[in-house]
Write a protein that holds these residues in place. Structure first.
Motif, short mmCIF file in Angstrom:
data_model
loop_
_atom_site.label_atom_id
_atom_site.label_comp_id
_atom_site.label_asym_id
_atom_site.label_seq_id
_atom_site.Cartn_x
_atom_site.Cartn_y
_atom_site.Cartn_z
N ASP B 120 0.83 -1.20 0.00
CA ASP B 120 0.00 0.00 0.00
C ASP B 120 0.86 1.25 0.00
OD1 ASP B 120 -2.26 -1.44 -0.01
OD2 ASP B 120 -2.70 -1.23 2.12
N LEU B 121 2.00 1.16 0.67
CA LEU B 121 2.89 2.32 0.72
C LEU B 121 3.76 2.44 -0.52
CD1 LEU B 121 4.11 2.16 4.40
CD2 LEU B 121 2.51 3.75 3.44
N GLY B 122 3.67 1.44 -1.40
CA GLY B 122 4.41 1.54 -2.65
C GLY B 122 5.70 0.76 -2.70
N ALA B 123 6.04 0.03 -1.64
CA ALA B 123 7.26 -0.78 -1.67
C ALA B 123 6.88 -2.21 -2.02
CB ALA B 123 7.96 -0.75 -0.32
N ILE B 186 15.12 -3.29 6.54
CA ILE B 186 14.70 -2.63 5.30
C ILE B 186 13.51 -1.70 5.54
CG2 ILE B 186 13.26 -4.56 4.51
CD1 ILE B 186 13.95 -3.94 1.72
N ASN B 190 13.44 3.14 7.84
CA ASN B 190 13.47 3.77 6.53
C ASN B 190 12.83 5.15 6.62
OD1 ASN B 190 12.74 4.56 3.91
ND2 ASN B 190 12.80 2.45 3.22
N ILE B 192 11.55 7.24 4.53
CA ILE B 192 10.29 7.44 3.81
C ILE B 192 9.16 6.72 4.53
CG2 ILE B 192 9.09 7.07 1.64
CD1 ILE B 192 11.70 7.35 0.21
N PHE B 193 9.46 5.51 5.01
CA PHE B 193 8.44 4.76 5.76
C PHE B 193 8.03 5.54 7.00
CE2 PHE B 193 7.36 1.53 8.98
CZ PHE B 193 6.28 0.96 8.34
N THR B 195 8.11 8.85 7.48
CA THR B 195 7.26 10.00 7.18
C THR B 195 5.85 9.57 6.79
OG1 THR B 195 7.94 10.02 4.87
CG2 THR B 195 9.15 11.46 6.36
N ARG B 196 5.74 8.37 6.21
CA ARG B 196 4.41 7.92 5.80
C ARG B 196 3.59 7.39 6.96
NH1 ARG B 196 3.15 6.76 0.61
NH2 ARG B 196 1.06 6.88 1.44
N LYS B 200 0.57 9.33 11.68
CA LYS B 200 -0.53 9.22 10.72
C LYS B 200 -1.57 8.24 11.26
CE LYS B 200 1.35 12.02 7.96
NZ LYS B 200 2.41 11.68 7.04
N ASP B 347 -2.42 9.15 2.09
CA ASP B 347 -2.34 8.66 3.45
C ASP B 347 -3.52 7.76 3.77
OD1 ASP B 347 0.01 9.73 4.17
OD2 ASP B 347 -0.83 11.60 4.90
#
Lengths: 365, 364
Positions: B120-123, B186, B190, B192-193, B195-196, B200, B347
């Protein structure tokens, strides 16, 4: 190139073709060649990406069609070719059909101005670095057309994201390109390549005085290509497929094709302005080392130069795919913020530093 | 004519990241969500009504299908309710076998969640890594029960066959901790992980309690409530319920990672106990002649997604008069109404993903 031009004109004169027609067609032929070569390059790139992603995630990737899966992309392309082109009922038909064609034009043009080796540039203008920056940002226009004309909310959101993304990342790119122009004292891509020549090989490359610029440029290019972690316009988990949600068949294939062609073009551009383009990393060329100063060596050098350029861009593409296998996607507001708060100031500081560097090393006129 | 400022977006029912068929009616201002209305029921199979037409033993194989990722829990829950109604106390060995399989199933479910959440987060890669480890567990289940997901292994008063291939479980719990460390390398730190997920999808304790949120989602909001502490099945097993007080998506992720580690410890203990106890002796209830005495029966269990419970109202016949399931995801879906308000679209997917919603379980 001039030699080829005269050869071509002589050939036409033999059949009494008017000279003006020869002058026009001579510049069209290379673009036809590019379009044909591009198809092959994209086929290889798509296969490479799928294979690499497979290995990164402990799979085998495509391995059924042809030996080692080499024919897989060909089969996929053929499938897209024979699929039905569906147009949504309430789409703006003219723009909807125009967008995939329009997206492909700047891509081919961009590849025409790249110096592939010392004597091999299809179209060589004195300020083609500017031309490159403008044309590289051009596909976003057709992305917006596609998103708008599809009459689909997901497409529209994807297109809006794409516009804001390219707008914010175009500025850092421009500033970095400016710093390269300052370093090279040239706005021509061949000139920039030659300015990086040094007898010690890679010591002259612009990546060393301008490492910050390279990082900024690399990140911005990822954003402009809509590659992970900046793949928001086509974020699968949110927008399904973004701007090309409604496209199918050959029209979808054109978007796909242009995406990978831009990846290829941008990696070439990056290796030209930072990694010495077609120059060998050892100072001297291998052909000269092996064959001495013979006729054969000076002929082979051109191929070797192209090989170095492709190798450098290949490494860049590998890193881009590697990033895709590793990182999650950024959030849209973070993405814009990152550009304006971090990248833009950094690129301006980089430009100032490059000017100081150029002054100190005695390059200032 | 008034200017249109907001628009409605139908997220789903067919959408790549709704984990099934969930329809969210979102009102958007740009990418900002003004309101969210979850619309469930696209996967409704009438699990409760169906029970009224079937004998208990006929119904037993279908209960695994309520939650296809944690089938063991629902068949255990159903068996437990019947055993309670018949006043049967299951022997120790059966208890530990059940604990063993439940916790393996919980790990498999959490692993899938980690993969799907990161997707879902794009990874993309963590999805494949998580599936690789989940595959070991599914292989074991296939070896033991003949099925990868719908086990139908627990029966009234016992288990279908004696447990076997214990060395496979040992192998799994040897490999898993190392792999979990790899995930943490990993994913967890991370940038980016972070901040996402950090900050939230905050679920305040009162909000969670008002919406009857249970399971990891509740414990990641700082409420220490784990049904396993009061469960007779887990009587002689030591474990610590994972309670984090971050209240955000990141805590829910971290809590699940820690819970996998805790489950591994439980499996180790259960494995020792199973080995010590000799042959399998069961107090099987004859399923053909099974008639529940008149009355109401209720039991609950800590499923991977929260507290699941089963209620049977019997009129003394061989079929339930009324059967009711409490499935935890249903309450999480309702929560989306509250926590998606004011979030951004990208989000929203991450927040909805962090709640671990499984649609078959919501719709029953």
């Amino acid at each position: 190139m001039n030699y080829l031009y005269f050869l071509y004109m002589d050939f036409l004169a033999k059949y009494n073709v008017p000279k003006i027609l020869g002058n026009i067609t001579f510049y069209i032929i290379p673009f036809c060649i590019i379009a044909a070569v591009l198809l092959v390059v994209v086929l290889i790139l798509v296969l490479a990406e799928r294979k690499l992603l497979g290995y990164f995630t402990q799979r085998k990737g495509p391995n059924r069609v042809g030996y080692w899966g080499v024919l897989q992309t060909l089969a996929d392309a053929f499938k897209l070719l024979i699929k039905e082109n569906i147009t949504p009922g309430k789409a703006d038909r003219f723009l909807y059909n125009l967008a995939p064609i329009l997206v492909f034009v700047p891509v081919v043009t961009v590849l025409g101005i790249i110096p592939y080796s010392g004597e091999f540039t299809f179209v060589n203008t004195s300020t083609n670095i500017i031309l490159y920056v403008v044309l590289a940002a051009f596909p976003v226009l057709s992305i917006f057309l596609a998103g708008w004309s599809s009459n689909n909310k997901y497409s529209l959101l994807g297109a809006a994201r794409s516009i804001s993304q390219v707008l914010s990342y175009e500025l850092p790119i421009t500033f970095v390109v400016l710093s390269i122009v300052v370093l090279a004292s040239s706005m021509n891509l061949s000139g920039i390549t030659l300015a990086q020549y040094s007898s010690k090989g890679l010591a002259g490359w612009f990546i060393f005085p301008c490492i910050a610029g390279f990082c900024i440029m690399f990140i911005s290019i990822l954003a402009e290509l809509n590659r992970c972690p900046f793949d928001l316009p086509e974020a699968e988990s949110e927008l399904i497929c973004g701007y090309n949600t409604e496209y199918s068949g050959m029209r979808f294939a054109l978007f796909y094709l242009s995406e990978y062609s831009m990846l290829f073009a941008n990696s070439l551009f990056l290796s030209i302005i930072f990694l010495g383009g077609y120059l060998s990393p050892f100072g001297g060329y291998l052909s000269h080392i092996i064959f001495g100063d013979s006729q054969l060596a000076s002929f082979l050098v051109y191929f070797e130069q192209t090989f170095w350029l492709f190798l450098k861009s290949g490494i860049i593409i590998f890193v881009i795919i590697w990033i895709r296998a590793t990182l999650p996607r950024l959030a849209s507001y973070d993405l814009i913020k990152f550009s304006w708060v971090v990248l833009l100031p950094a690129s301006i500081i980089n430009l100032l530093w490059v000017i100081v560097y150029k002054y100190l090393t005695g390059g200032a006129a | 004519m008034t200017a249109v400022k907001t628009f409605k977006l139908n997220l789903g029912p067919q959408h790549p990241s709704t984990h099934g068929v969930l329809r969210l009616i979102l009102e958007l201002d740009g990418e900002k969500i003004l309101s969210c209305e979850p619309d469930v029921g696209y996967l409704h199979r009438g699990m409760e009504k169906m029970a009224e037409q079937m004998k208990y033993v006929q119904y037993l194989p279908t209960v695994d299908r309520i939650d296809y990722l944690a089938g063991c829990f629902y068949s255990e829950l159903f068996c437990r309710t019947i055993e309670k109604a018949m006043g049967v106390e299951i022997p120790d060995k059966v208890k530990y076998i059940r604990v063993l399989l439940l916790e393996l199933n919980r790990i498999a479910s959490h692993l899938l969640w980690i993969g799907a959440f990161l997707m879902d987060l794009g990874a993309t890669s963590p999805f494949f890594y998580a599936f690789r480890e989940r595959e070991m567990i599914l292989r074991y289940f296939e070896k033991l029960t003949g099925q990868r997901m719908m086990y139908n292994y627990f029966v009234f008063g016992g288990v279908r066959t004696d447990i076997n291939y214990l060395e496979d479980i040992e192998n799994i719990i040897d490999i898993l901790p190392q792999k979990i460390k790899d995930y943490e390398k990993i994913i967890t730190d991370n940038p980016i992980f972070l901040t996402r997920t950090e900050g939230k999808g905050i679920i305040e304790q009162t909000l969670a309690k008002n919406y009857s949120i249970t399971g990891v989602n509740l414990r990641a909001s700082g409420v220490s409530y784990d049904q396993r502490l009061y469960d007779r099945l887990y009587n002689n097993i030591e474990f610590v319920p994972i309670v984090l007080d971050g209240k955000d998506s990141w805590s829910r992720y971290k809590a699940r990672i820690l819970e996998i580690n805790e489950s591994i410890k439980i499996i180790q203990q259960a494995l020792e106990k199973v080995k010590q106890l000799g042959d399998l002796r069961q107090v099987l209830i004859n399923p053909i002649r099974l008639k529940l005495p008149e009355g109401e029966y209720y039991s609950e269990i800590e499923a991977p997604r929260g507290l699941a419970s089963c209620y049977i109202l019997s009129d003394g016949s061989d079929k339930p008069y009324r059967l009711k399931w409490r499935t935890p995801s249903y309450y999480s879906v309702n929560l989306l109404r509250e926590i998606l308000r004011g979030a951004y679209l990208n989000d929203a997917i991450a927040i909805a993903g962090s709640l671990d919603i499984i649609l078959p379980e919501v719709d029953k």
